[in-house]
Design a protein around this motif. Structure first.
Motif, PDB file in Angstrom:
ATOM      1  N   VAL A   1      45.096 -20.466  51.114  1.00  0.00           N
ATOM      2  CA  VAL A   1      45.170 -19.241  50.316  1.00  0.00           C
ATOM      3  C   VAL A   1      46.325 -18.408  50.858  1.00  0.00           C
ATOM      4  CG1 VAL A   1      43.434 -18.113  51.794  1.00  0.00           C
ATOM      5  CG2 VAL A   1      43.946 -17.167  49.540  1.00  0.00           C
ATOM      6  N   ARG A   2      47.139 -17.910  49.940  1.00  0.00           N
ATOM      7  CA  ARG A   2      48.275 -17.055  50.309  1.00  0.00           C
ATOM      8  C   ARG A   2      47.813 -15.604  50.207  1.00  0.00           C
ATOM      9  NH1 ARG A   2      52.757 -15.537  47.288  1.00  0.00           N
ATOM     10  NH2 ARG A   2      51.938 -16.730  45.542  1.00  0.00           N
ATOM     11  N   ILE A   3      47.838 -14.899  51.349  1.00  0.00           N
ATOM     12  CA  ILE A   3      47.232 -13.567  51.439  1.00  0.00           C
ATOM     13  C   ILE A   3      48.321 -12.510  51.553  1.00  0.00           C
ATOM     14  CG2 ILE A   3      45.601 -12.119  52.700  1.00  0.00           C
ATOM     15  CD1 ILE A   3      44.418 -14.712  53.873  1.00  0.00           C
ATOM     16  N   ASP A   4      48.226 -11.508  50.705  1.00  0.00           N
ATOM     17  CA  ASP A   4      49.210 -10.426  50.671  1.00  0.00           C
ATOM     18  C   ASP A   4      48.514  -9.099  50.986  1.00  0.00           C
ATOM     19  OD1 ASP A   4      51.268  -8.682  50.226  1.00  0.00           O
ATOM     20  OD2 ASP A   4      51.692  -9.317  48.179  1.00  0.00           O
ATOM     21  N   PRO A   5      48.885  -8.454  52.114  1.00  0.00           N
ATOM     22  CA  PRO A   5      48.298  -7.138  52.421  1.00  0.00           C
ATOM     23  C   PRO A   5      48.927  -6.010  51.616  1.00  0.00           C
ATOM     24  CG  PRO A   5      49.844  -7.743  54.137  1.00  0.00           C
ATOM     25  CD  PRO A   5      49.778  -8.922  53.191  1.00  0.00           C
TER      26      PRO A   5
ATOM     27  N   GLU B   1      56.171 -10.242  53.596  1.00  0.00           N
ATOM     28  CA  GLU B   1      55.866 -11.555  53.044  1.00  0.00           C
ATOM     29  C   GLU B   1      54.380 -11.876  53.210  1.00  0.00           C
ATOM     30  OE1 GLU B   1      57.800 -13.881  51.442  1.00  0.00           O
ATOM     31  OE2 GLU B   1      59.257 -12.249  51.313  1.00  0.00           O
ATOM     32  N   PRO B   2      53.766 -12.544  52.236  1.00  0.00           N
ATOM     33  CA  PRO B   2      52.374 -12.973  52.397  1.00  0.00           C
ATOM     34  C   PRO B   2      52.237 -13.978  53.537  1.00  0.00           C
ATOM     35  CG  PRO B   2      53.071 -13.090  50.096  1.00  0.00           C
ATOM     36  CD  PRO B   2      54.312 -12.876  50.910  1.00  0.00           C
ATOM     37  N   ILE B   3      51.029 -14.107  54.044  1.00  0.00           N
ATOM     38  CA  ILE B   3      50.743 -15.116  55.059  1.00  0.00           C
ATOM     39  C   ILE B   3      49.850 -16.185  54.440  1.00  0.00           C
ATOM     40  CG2 ILE B   3      50.882 -13.372  56.879  1.00  0.00           C
ATOM     41  CD1 ILE B   3      47.772 -13.757  57.129  1.00  0.00           C
TER      42      ILE B   3
ATOM     43  N   ARG C   1      49.214  -6.109  60.645  1.00  0.00           N
ATOM     44  CA  ARG C   1      49.446  -5.790  59.230  1.00  0.00           C
ATOM     45  C   ARG C   1      48.137  -5.607  58.469  1.00  0.00           C
ATOM     46  NH1 ARG C   1      52.913 -10.264  56.600  1.00  0.00           N
ATOM     47  NH2 ARG C   1      52.908  -8.752  54.888  1.00  0.00           N
ATOM     48  N   PHE C   2      47.058  -6.130  59.014  1.00  0.00           N
ATOM     49  CA  PHE C   2      45.768  -6.083  58.332  1.00  0.00           C
ATOM     50  C   PHE C   2      44.811  -5.195  59.129  1.00  0.00           C
ATOM     51  CE2 PHE C   2      47.796  -9.977  57.089  1.00  0.00           C
ATOM     52  CZ  PHE C   2      47.442 -10.181  55.771  1.00  0.00           C
ATOM     53  N   ARG C   3      44.048  -4.361  58.416  1.00  0.00           N
ATOM     54  CA  ARG C   3      43.059  -3.502  59.053  1.00  0.00           C
ATOM     55  C   ARG C   3      41.728  -3.624  58.309  1.00  0.00           C
ATOM     56  NH1 ARG C   3      45.029   0.714  62.422  1.00  0.00           N
ATOM     57  NH2 ARG C   3      47.309   0.686  62.585  1.00  0.00           N
ATOM     58  N   PRO C   4      40.629  -3.712  59.053  1.00  0.00           N
ATOM     59  CA  PRO C   4      39.324  -3.782  58.392  1.00  0.00           C
ATOM     60  C   PRO C   4      39.122  -2.599  57.457  1.00  0.00           C
ATOM     61  CG  PRO C   4      39.114  -4.305  60.718  1.00  0.00           C
ATOM     62  CD  PRO C   4      40.523  -3.846  60.520  1.00  0.00           C
ATOM     63  N   GLY C   5      38.582  -2.903  56.276  1.00  0.00           N
ATOM     64  CA  GLY C   5      38.335  -1.876  55.278  1.00  0.00           C
ATOM     65  C   GLY C   5      39.397  -1.785  54.209  1.00  0.00           C
ATOM     66  N   LEU C   6      40.568  -2.376  54.451  1.00  0.00           N
ATOM     67  CA  LEU C   6      41.641  -2.313  53.466  1.00  0.00           C
ATOM     68  C   LEU C   6      41.613  -3.541  52.555  1.00  0.00           C
ATOM     69  CD1 LEU C   6      44.663  -0.963  55.559  1.00  0.00           C
ATOM     70  CD2 LEU C   6      42.907   0.306  54.284  1.00  0.00           C
ATOM     71  N   PHE C   7      42.125  -3.362  51.343  1.00  0.00           N
ATOM     72  CA  PHE C   7      42.152  -4.451  50.371  1.00  0.00           C
ATOM     73  C   PHE C   7      43.330  -5.388  50.628  1.00  0.00           C
ATOM     74  CE2 PHE C   7      39.984  -1.099  47.771  1.00  0.00           C
ATOM     75  CZ  PHE C   7      38.757  -1.735  47.703  1.00  0.00           C
ATOM     76  N   ALA C   8      43.180  -6.613  50.149  1.00  0.00           N
ATOM     77  CA  ALA C   8      44.257  -7.604  50.171  1.00  0.00           C
ATOM     78  C   ALA C   8      44.079  -8.495  48.952  1.00  0.00           C
ATOM     79  CB  ALA C   8      44.218  -8.437  51.451  1.00  0.00           C
ATOM     80  N   THR C   9      45.156  -9.116  48.516  1.00  0.00           N
ATOM     81  CA  THR C   9      45.066 -10.059  47.410  1.00  0.00           C
ATOM     82  C   THR C   9      45.321 -11.468  47.928  1.00  0.00           C
ATOM     83  OG1 THR C   9      47.401  -9.766  46.834  1.00  0.00           O
ATOM     84  CG2 THR C   9      45.808  -8.345  45.717  1.00  0.00           C
ATOM     85  N   GLY C  10      44.765 -12.444  47.237  1.00  0.00           N
ATOM     86  CA  GLY C  10      44.944 -13.837  47.626  1.00  0.00           C
ATOM     87  C   GLY C  10      45.322 -14.688  46.428  1.00  0.00           C
TER      88      GLY C  10
END
Length: 302
Positions: free
Chosen positions: A170-174, A179-181, A210-219
């Motif tokens: 899965v390509r994850i974008d914060p 760039e997504p990871i 780049r990622f914090r608990p509680g924040l949204f991300a797309t995959g």
């Protein structure tokens, strides 16, 4: 302004239709559809270059997710005996190492004190104890979370469940502009949520800040792939007078090249005509080149 051929042509009388550049970019009129941008300007504008070439296009399933603490790396620190907090050494948000002193509690039974220490390294994400407050084994005084890894939980609707499998990338974008990871789906919930009619697909990622608990991300999960002989970044394509163009790098210049586009995915688009493999083009922030071209056209009109 019409974007025509990018090379100077002879006018039939032995004179070029455009003046030749003097090699320094001074006093020379550029051909239509061409803008001069040196390396320093390219770097300052954040324009990225890439080479046109073969690519694999992916049909993707878009997923919405939320970043969470890795619940397998959370520990609750509970007092052994009821008592009163006499000293507090750590606050909410503090980083702790294994064995660090958290608090000293005076037991109600023996009136002697005992220590609460961190059983593992992490961050204090909850603190239920205050100085002079009564505490007991009924609730944790501290919660420590190891945030070196995180969970990203995606909601997968019932109609899409068959498209997502454990082990898939899965390509994850914060959505922070970077760039997504990429990560792998490590868990697919066997039970769905009645209110949303969806199930959880989870990926475990390293916490790079780049990622914090509680924040949204797309995959995005690939559901099909197809190879194309020539493709460019979607961000490279700009519209100029109703035509699709890509800005090709030629020395210290960018030339607007008309292209015919074909198949595409979320990142790349096939180029059917207009480019050759190996040509260098503006793959990111190409709108800056378009803006520079427009400025040059306006100055000539005046």
């Amino acid at each position: 302004m019409k974007v025509a051929a990018v090379d100077a042509k002879d006018d039939g009388h032995g004179h070029g239709s455009e003046k030749e550049d003097d090699g320094h970019g001074h006093g020379a009129e550029l051909p239509e559809g061409v803008v001069e941008l040196g390396e320093a300007k390219v770097r300052a504008a954040g324009i990225a270059l890439a080479k046109a070439g073969a690519s694999t296009l992916r049909e993707e399933l878009q997923l919405n997710g939320i970043v969470q603490a890795n619940q397998e790396a959370v520990v609750q620190v509970t007092p052994r005996f009821p008592g009163v907090v006499r000293t507090l050494s750590k606050r909410l948000g503090d980083q702790v190492k294994k064995g660090d002193l958290l608090a000293v509690v005076e037991s109600n039974q023996s009136l002697t004190t005992y220590e609460l220490r961190a059983p593992m390294a992490g961050v204090i994400t909850e603190r239920q104890a205050s100085l002079g407050e009564y505490v007991s084994e009924q609730k944790p005084a501290f919660v420590i979370t190891d945030l070196s890894t995180l969970w990203v939980d995606f909601s997968v609707y019932r109609r899409d469940l068959a498209k997502v499998k454990i082990g898939e990338i899965v390509r994850i974008d914060p959505e922070d502009g970077g760039e997504p990871i990429e990560a792998r789906i490590s868990y697919l919930s066997p039970i769905g949520a009645a209110d949303t009619q969806s199930a959880v697909a989870r990926a475990v990622i390293a916490n790079d800040g780049r990622f914090r608990p509680g924040l949204f991300a797309t995959g995005a999960v690939a559901t099909a792939e197809q190879s194309v002989p020539l493709a460019v970044s979607i961000d490279a394509v700009q519209s100029l007078e109703g035509r699709d163009v890509v800005f090709v790098r030629e020395g210290d210049r960018f030339a607007a090249r008309d292209v015919t586009l074909g198949r595409r995915d979320g990142r790349s688009v096939e180029v059917v005509t207009g480019l050759k493999g190996g040509e260098s083009y503006a793959s990111r922030n190409s709108f800056v080149v378009k803006a520079e071209l427009a400025k040059g056209s306006a100055s000539h009109e005046h």
